[in-house]
Design an enzyme around this catalytic site. Structure first.
Site, PDB file in Angstrom:
ATOM      1  N   HIS A  81      -5.251  -7.417   5.981  1.00 58.62           N
ATOM      2  CA  HIS A  81      -5.730  -6.121   5.830  1.00 58.62           C
ATOM      3  C   HIS A  81      -7.128  -5.919   5.159  1.00 58.62           C
ATOM      4  O   HIS A  81      -7.379  -4.928   4.823  1.00 58.62           O
ATOM      5  CB  HIS A  81      -4.446  -5.660   4.550  1.00 58.62           C
ATOM      6  CG  HIS A  81      -4.736  -6.179   3.383  1.00 58.62           C
ATOM      7  ND1 HIS A  81      -4.051  -7.364   2.728  1.00 58.62           N
ATOM      8  CD2 HIS A  81      -5.435  -5.884   2.280  1.00 58.62           C
ATOM      9  CE1 HIS A  81      -4.653  -7.356   1.372  1.00 58.62           C
ATOM     10  NE2 HIS A  81      -5.414  -6.681   1.211  1.00 58.62           N
ATOM     11  N   ASP A 126      -0.027 -11.084   7.143  1.00 59.85           N
ATOM     12  CA  ASP A 126      -1.208 -10.668   6.698  1.00 59.85           C
ATOM     13  C   ASP A 126      -2.248 -11.885   6.431  1.00 59.85           C
ATOM     14  O   ASP A 126      -2.439 -12.338   5.430  1.00 59.85           O
ATOM     15  CB  ASP A 126      -0.978 -10.164   5.205  1.00 59.85           C
ATOM     16  CG  ASP A 126      -2.080  -9.250   4.684  1.00 59.85           C
ATOM     17  OD1 ASP A 126      -3.016  -9.028   5.286  1.00 59.85           O
ATOM     18  OD2 ASP A 126      -2.121  -8.875   3.469  1.00 59.85           O
ATOM     19  N   GLN A 212      -6.902  -6.335  -7.346  1.00 62.35           N
ATOM     20  CA  GLN A 212      -7.690  -5.702  -6.064  1.00 62.35           C
ATOM     21  C   GLN A 212      -8.947  -6.576  -5.991  1.00 62.35           C
ATOM     22  O   GLN A 212      -9.763  -6.832  -7.081  1.00 62.35           O
ATOM     23  CB  GLN A 212      -7.964  -4.273  -6.586  1.00 62.35           C
ATOM     24  CG  GLN A 212      -6.898  -3.343  -5.596  1.00 62.35           C
ATOM     25  CD  GLN A 212      -5.460  -3.663  -6.095  1.00 62.35           C
ATOM     26  OE1 GLN A 212      -5.178  -3.982  -7.200  1.00 62.35           O
ATOM     27  NE2 GLN A 212      -4.528  -3.853  -5.138  1.00 62.35           N
ATOM     28  N   GLY A 213      -9.314  -6.905  -4.807  1.00 55.65           N
ATOM     29  CA  GLY A 213     -10.428  -7.609  -4.512  1.00 55.65           C
ATOM     30  C   GLY A 213     -10.033  -9.033  -4.333  1.00 55.65           C
ATOM     31  O   GLY A 213     -11.189 -10.010  -4.035  1.00 55.65           O
ATOM     32  N   ASP A 214      -9.061  -9.521  -4.855  1.00 57.16           N
ATOM     33  CA  ASP A 214      -8.838 -10.901  -4.648  1.00 57.16           C
ATOM     34  C   ASP A 214      -8.085 -11.212  -3.261  1.00 57.16           C
ATOM     35  O   ASP A 214      -7.888 -12.265  -2.962  1.00 57.16           O
ATOM     36  CB  ASP A 214      -7.968 -11.516  -5.748  1.00 57.16           C
ATOM     37  CG  ASP A 214      -8.474 -11.571  -7.112  1.00 57.16           C
ATOM     38  OD1 ASP A 214      -9.679 -11.952  -7.199  1.00 57.16           O
ATOM     39  OD2 ASP A 214      -7.764 -11.117  -8.149  1.00 57.16           O
ATOM     40  N   SER A 215      -7.733 -10.067  -2.835  1.00 55.08           N
ATOM     41  CA  SER A 215      -7.043 -10.045  -1.360  1.00 55.08           C
ATOM     42  C   SER A 215      -7.878 -11.053  -0.548  1.00 55.08           C
ATOM     43  O   SER A 215      -8.760 -10.970  -0.446  1.00 55.08           O
ATOM     44  CB  SER A 215      -6.791  -8.778  -0.753  1.00 55.08           C
ATOM     45  OG  SER A 215      -5.908  -8.121  -1.288  1.00 55.08           O
TER      46      SER A 215
HETATM   47  N1  ARG Z   1      -4.107  -5.865  -1.797  1.00 56.95           N
HETATM   48  C1  ARG Z   1      -4.937  -6.265  -2.905  1.00 56.95           C
HETATM   49  C2  ARG Z   1      -6.371  -6.512  -2.467  1.00 56.95           C
HETATM   50  O1  ARG Z   1      -6.842  -5.849  -1.277  1.00 56.95           O
HETATM   51  C3  ARG Z   1      -4.576  -7.581  -3.657  1.00 56.95           C
HETATM   52  C4  ARG Z   1      -3.188  -7.241  -4.589  1.00 56.95           C
HETATM   53  C5  ARG Z   1      -2.749  -8.385  -5.068  1.00 56.95           C
HETATM   54  N2  ARG Z   1      -2.025  -7.735  -6.352  1.00 56.95           N
HETATM   55  C6  ARG Z   1      -0.988  -8.496  -7.065  1.00 56.95           C
HETATM   56  N3  ARG Z   1      -0.550  -8.087  -7.860  1.00 56.95           N
HETATM   57  N4  ARG Z   1      -0.955  -9.919  -7.035  1.00 56.95           N
HETATM   58  O2  ARG Z   1      -7.388  -7.136  -2.930  1.00 56.95           O
END
Ligand code: ARG
Length: 268
Positions: A81, A126, A212-215
């Site tokens: 993603h 993913d 967000q941003g750790d993905s």
């Molecule tokens: N989708 C998020 C990203 O793009 C990562 C989210 C992880 N969330 C969580 N609650 N662990 O960075």
């Protein structure tokens, strides 16, 4: 503090007032650094602390605002993603070798190709590999789990993502540990969970999580030889660090052979 108040009771009015003021000052001075310390070191990744330079040499920051892990000297494993479709792609900059993204000793390398998991449609699968235009040297890669043997226990997560839900991206790499959550528990929170492709981690009480941003960044633990091994890829969650909503990670062991063949097809 109660020890400081007892003698004040025996003192005269002025002395008592002075002691009360001094006690208050001591209390405030004693509490404030604690609060500042808490703010600085606990609100990261969400509930984490700062990683030391060199602690996780495989950590990669990607310019689209994701994390990744060095899979080999030329390949970065991240989340599907985080990238577009498979093909030539020179638009991504990877920053490596530093915890401080502004450090003058950082290494930056462009991508030249993206390989996104075949069949990726936003639900499961993913993972993706990004090929760097030139190999990086002096940074250890992170081996991936090829069996389910390490899909349990306590995991480490790290990233430059938000330190709280809705928060800003971080300059310094933050880390935290989170416990494994069985699929049977996790799917109570997430009926959409794909148990064979996703692995959950987090505390029932919340407070610590990726965000967000750790993905795309790795979730990893120690293997039988005490070496780091990657078991997950930061994927999604309901908010960040909310009670009873663990983080959901790509189950790396499920895709290990697909990742290895993709890596081979990209030149290793
Ligand atoms: N989708 C998020 C990203 O793009 C990562 C989210 C992880 N969330 C969580 N609650 N662990 O960075």
């Amino acid at each position: 503090m109660s020890a400081g108040r007892a003698p004040a009771r025996r003192a005269g009015t002025h002395a008592r007032r002075l002691l009360a003021v001094l006690t208050a000052v001591v209390a405030i001075v004693g509490v404030l650094p604690g609060a500042a310390h808490a703010r600085e070191t606990r609100e990261s990744v969400v509930g984490g602390t700062r990683a030391a330079q060199g602690e996780f040499p495989f950590m990669v920051r990607l310019s689209m605002g994701c994390g990744g892990a060095l899979y080999s000297s030329r390949l970065v494993l991240t989340a599907a993603h985080c990238v577009g479709s498979t093909g030539t792609n020179t638009s991504i900059t990877a920053t490596l070798g530093v915890v401080d993204l502004q450090s003058s000793s950082r290494i930056t390398v462009r991508s030249n190709y993206v390989y996104r998991a075949p069949g990726y449609n936003g639900n499961g699968k993913d993972w993706a590999l990004i090929r760097l235009a030139s190999p990086v040297t002096g940074l250890a890669a992170l081996p991936i789990a090829t069996t389910t043997a390490y899909n349990s226990g306590t995991f480490t997560v790290a990233g430059w993502g938000a330190a709280r839900e809705g928060g800003a991206q971080q300059r310094y790499l933050l880390k935290a540990t989170v416990p494994f959550v069985p699929d049977s528990t996790c799917d109570n929170s997430y009926p959409d969970l794909i148990p064979g492709e996703e692995i959950c981690a987090g505390y029932a009480s919340g407070g610590t999580d990726t965000c967000q941003g750790d993905s795309g960044g790795p979730m990893f633990r120690r293997d039988a030889s005490n070496a780091w091994i990657q078991v997950g890829i930061v994927s999604w969650g309901n908010g960040c660090a909310r009670p009873n909503y663990p983080g959901v990670y790509t189950e790396v062991s499920t895709f290990a052979s697909a990742i290895a063949s993709a890596a081979a097809s990209l030149g290793g």
